[in-house]
Design an enzyme around this catalytic site. Structure first.
Site, PDB file in Angstrom:
ATOM      1  N   CYS A  54      11.237  -8.787  -3.838  1.00 21.44           N
ATOM      2  CA  CYS A  54       9.600  -8.346  -4.640  1.00 21.44           C
ATOM      3  C   CYS A  54       9.797  -8.455  -6.227  1.00 21.44           C
ATOM      4  O   CYS A  54      10.895  -7.597  -6.788  1.00 21.44           O
ATOM      5  CB  CYS A  54       9.336  -7.116  -3.877  1.00 21.44           C
ATOM      6  SG  CYS A  54       7.500  -6.507  -4.452  1.00 21.44           S
ATOM      7  N   CYS A  57       8.165  -4.459  -6.610  1.00 13.09           N
ATOM      8  CA  CYS A  57       9.557  -3.401  -6.578  1.00 13.09           C
ATOM      9  C   CYS A  57       9.998  -2.788  -7.748  1.00 13.09           C
ATOM     10  O   CYS A  57      10.013  -3.477  -8.997  1.00 13.09           O
ATOM     11  CB  CYS A  57      10.682  -3.712  -5.612  1.00 13.09           C
ATOM     12  SG  CYS A  57      10.106  -3.342  -3.791  1.00 13.09           S
ATOM     13  N   HIS A 123       7.520   0.168  -1.527  1.00  8.04           N
ATOM     14  CA  HIS A 123       7.461  -1.170  -0.854  1.00  8.04           C
ATOM     15  C   HIS A 123       6.566  -1.312   0.464  1.00  8.04           C
ATOM     16  O   HIS A 123       5.504  -2.252   0.553  1.00  8.04           O
ATOM     17  CB  HIS A 123       7.983  -2.720  -0.758  1.00  8.04           C
ATOM     18  CG  HIS A 123       7.963  -3.835  -0.759  1.00  8.04           C
ATOM     19  ND1 HIS A 123       7.471  -4.559  -1.706  1.00  8.04           N
ATOM     20  CD2 HIS A 123       8.286  -4.141   0.742  1.00  8.04           C
ATOM     21  CE1 HIS A 123       7.342  -5.602  -0.908  1.00  8.04           C
ATOM     22  NE2 HIS A 123       7.924  -5.672   0.031  1.00  8.04           N
ATOM     23  N   ASN A 168      -6.695  -6.541  -2.462  1.00  7.60           N
ATOM     24  CA  ASN A 168      -7.273  -7.397  -1.263  1.00  7.60           C
ATOM     25  C   ASN A 168      -5.148  -7.078  -1.207  1.00  7.60           C
ATOM     26  O   ASN A 168      -4.775  -6.902  -1.360  1.00  7.60           O
ATOM     27  CB  ASN A 168      -6.812  -8.915  -1.592  1.00  7.60           C
ATOM     28  CG  ASN A 168      -7.933  -9.187  -2.812  1.00  7.60           C
ATOM     29  OD1 ASN A 168      -8.934  -9.402  -2.169  1.00  7.60           O
ATOM     30  ND2 ASN A 168      -7.782 -10.444  -3.791  1.00  7.60           N
ATOM     31  N   SER A 176      -0.821 -12.334  -2.027  1.00  8.63           N
ATOM     32  CA  SER A 176       0.495 -13.240  -2.217  1.00  8.63           C
ATOM     33  C   SER A 176       1.801 -12.377  -2.062  1.00  8.63           C
ATOM     34  O   SER A 176       2.927 -12.907  -2.291  1.00  8.63           O
ATOM     35  CB  SER A 176      -0.033 -14.074  -2.962  1.00  8.63           C
ATOM     36  OG  SER A 176      -0.228 -12.935  -4.398  1.00  8.63           O
ATOM     37  N   HIS A 179       4.040  -5.617  -1.569  1.00  8.39           N
ATOM     38  CA  HIS A 179       3.645  -4.738  -2.155  1.00  8.39           C
ATOM     39  C   HIS A 179       2.688  -3.648  -2.300  1.00  8.39           C
ATOM     40  O   HIS A 179       1.692  -4.557  -3.223  1.00  8.39           O
ATOM     41  CB  HIS A 179       4.640  -4.591  -3.147  1.00  8.39           C
ATOM     42  CG  HIS A 179       5.174  -3.422  -3.846  1.00  8.39           C
ATOM     43  ND1 HIS A 179       5.955  -2.688  -3.991  1.00  8.39           N
ATOM     44  CD2 HIS A 179       4.810  -2.299  -4.882  1.00  8.39           C
ATOM     45  CE1 HIS A 179       6.938  -1.462  -4.500  1.00  8.39           C
ATOM     46  NE2 HIS A 179       5.555  -1.598  -4.564  1.00  8.39           N
ATOM     47  N   HIS A 181      -0.523  -2.476  -3.618  1.00  6.93           N
ATOM     48  CA  HIS A 181      -1.399  -3.071  -5.317  1.00  6.93           C
ATOM     49  C   HIS A 181      -2.179  -3.533  -5.481  1.00  6.93           C
ATOM     50  O   HIS A 181      -3.002  -3.920  -4.296  1.00  6.93           O
ATOM     51  CB  HIS A 181      -0.392  -3.048  -6.250  1.00  6.93           C
ATOM     52  CG  HIS A 181      -0.653  -5.406  -5.670  1.00  6.93           C
ATOM     53  ND1 HIS A 181      -0.032  -6.317  -4.390  1.00  6.93           N
ATOM     54  CD2 HIS A 181      -0.702  -6.194  -5.827  1.00  6.93           C
ATOM     55  CE1 HIS A 181      -0.499  -7.040  -4.776  1.00  6.93           C
ATOM     56  NE2 HIS A 181      -0.820  -6.997  -5.912  1.00  6.93           N
ATOM     57  N   GLN A 183      -5.350  -4.876  -8.594  1.00  5.84           N
ATOM     58  CA  GLN A 183      -5.627  -5.849  -9.669  1.00  5.84           C
ATOM     59  C   GLN A 183      -6.947  -5.296 -10.406  1.00  5.84           C
ATOM     60  O   GLN A 183      -7.473  -4.533 -10.133  1.00  5.84           O
ATOM     61  CB  GLN A 183      -6.267  -6.519  -9.736  1.00  5.84           C
ATOM     62  CG  GLN A 183      -4.761  -8.067  -8.824  1.00  5.84           C
ATOM     63  CD  GLN A 183      -4.967  -9.697  -8.848  1.00  5.84           C
ATOM     64  OE1 GLN A 183      -5.053  -9.924  -9.249  1.00  5.84           O
ATOM     65  NE2 GLN A 183      -4.769  -9.685  -6.935  1.00  5.84           N
ATOM     66  N   LYS A 328     -13.998 -12.573  11.384  1.00  5.52           N
ATOM     67  CA  LYS A 328     -14.750 -12.957  11.320  1.00  5.52           C
ATOM     68  C   LYS A 328     -14.537 -14.177  10.660  1.00  5.52           C
ATOM     69  O   LYS A 328     -14.165 -13.785   8.936  1.00  5.52           O
ATOM     70  CB  LYS A 328     -16.319 -11.505  10.573  1.00  5.52           C
ATOM     71  CG  LYS A 328     -17.358 -12.170  10.115  1.00  5.52           C
ATOM     72  CD  LYS A 328     -17.919 -12.987  11.044  1.00  5.52           C
ATOM     73  CE  LYS A 328     -19.263 -13.263  10.603  1.00  5.52           C
ATOM     74  NZ  LYS A 328     -20.539 -13.576  11.461  1.00  5.52           N
TER      75      LYS A 328
END
Length: 365
Positions: A54, A57, A123, A168, A176, A179, A181, A183, A328
């Protein structure tokens, strides 16, 4: 025209969204139709606490070189694949000549920077699996980033005007890296969605001499049918105009312009909201519930006018509709006409309200 009494749980109707000055079609009877379309893969809780492959990590190498420190709490670093840059060539502005090209092909340069916010060194956790103190640290990290970027904009002339903090969660939302997180994208412009809300706040204030969200909080607390959860500082509702099946909005009960202005009590209350709401989400279909979450707040170094119009709130947009595997889609009429949903906001709120917001479903496995 049929006779009888209108039933909001069975008859089609449109609802107005005053935040974006738009409408949504509500078709609750469509929830009864059979589903033979695409189904997602249910999330499985078999992720390791540390993944040596990762990029997020602690101690691991990152995608573009360098490595992460062995961090023990929330950790923020500059995104290795930032969507905007601080330094780039100047884009020459269109001249003032009234031509078709200048009318229709408008363009603006935009600078800024992007950051990754690792919520935890573990993680295999998500927000509902973190403790309230750990989530309070996340809110504290948001506050520090907001203040740091505001200071850099003033002292170092950085091109920072608005900080969009978001998460997200889940592959269904395009995440993607699993882990935990979020933004933060910092731009020299105010993004379109936020700008439209500000315009709506101004329009409402001009007409009624009060803040749109002040009146909205008051009305939701009076009617109660769309409230999912509340504490002293925040209200969690399925908005009257919600598009996504189990969409929610977290709104401060009193006017707070930005996340940095939260006092210690409000900061902890927001952490409690994050844990409670996301736990309810996971418990709804007993899966790691995907969503996109974003914070709307005042611009950095806001003027008094901007502070007066800003009201801290968070949007949660989860895609799941009927189960852990049925989502949906905004297609067809939703893309070409206007957004549409298959259950009312009141029905969604009732389902979420009844769910346990303290004990995660994994605790019962």
């Amino acid at each position: 025209m049929s006779t009888g009494e209108f039933d909001f749980t069975d008859h089609s109707h449109r609802r107005y969204n005053p935040l974006t000055d738009s409408w949504i079609l509500v078709s609750p009877h469509r929830a009864k139709r059979p589903w033979l379309g695409q189904q997602e893969t249910a999330s499985k809780p078999d992720i390791p606490a540390f993944d040596p492959t990762c990029f997020l990590c602690p101690g691991n190498d990152r995608a573009t070189g360098g490595s992460n420190p062995k961090y023990e709490s929330t950790y923020i670093f500059q995104n290795d694949f930032a969507a905007v840059k601080e330094e780039q060539p100047v884009l020459k502005a269109n001249n003032s000549e009234d031509t078709l090209r200048n009318r229709l092909f408008q363009v603006q340069s935009v600078r800024g920077n992007c950051f990754v916010i690792c919520f935890s060194p573990k993680h295999n956790v998500t927000l509902p699996l973190m403790s309230v103190p750990e989530l309070t640290d996340v809110v504290g990290a948001w506050q520090k980033l907001y203040n740091d970027l505001a200071k850099k904009a003033l002292e170092e002339a950085k091109p920072f005007k608005y900080l969009q903090i978001f998460e997200n969660k889940g592959t269904a939302m395009g995440c993607s890296n699993l882990h935990p997180h979020g933004q933060a994208w910092c731009l020299e412009t105010v993004p379109s969605e936020v700008s439209q809300e500000f315009k709506s706040f101004d329009k409402y204030h001009a007409a009624h001499n009060t803040h749109l969200l002040a009146d909205y909080v008051k009305l939701e607390m009076e009617e109660k049918s769309r409230i999912v959860f509340e504490n002293d500082s925040f209200l969690v509702v399925v908005p009257y105009w919600a598009v996504w099946p189990f969409e929610t909005m977290v709104v401060s009960k009193t006017q707070v312009a930005n996340v940095a202005n939260l006092n210690d009590k409000q900061k902890k209350d927001l952490a409690i909201v994050l844990k409670t709401l996301t736990t309810k989400y996971d418990n709804l279909f007993e899966t790691s519930f995907p969503y996109s979450m974003g914070i709307h707040q005042a611009p950095l170094n806001a003027s008094q006018e901007e502070l007066d119009r800003s009201w801290l709130h968070l949007h949660f947009y989860p895609p799941l509709l009927r189960s852990a595997t049925v989502r949906k889609f905004l297609v067809g009429f939703e893309l070409l006409g206007e957004p549409q949903r298959d259950l009312t906001a009141e029905q969604a709120a009732e389902r979420l309200r009844k769910l346990d917001g303290e004990t995660h479903y994994l605790a019962n496995l």
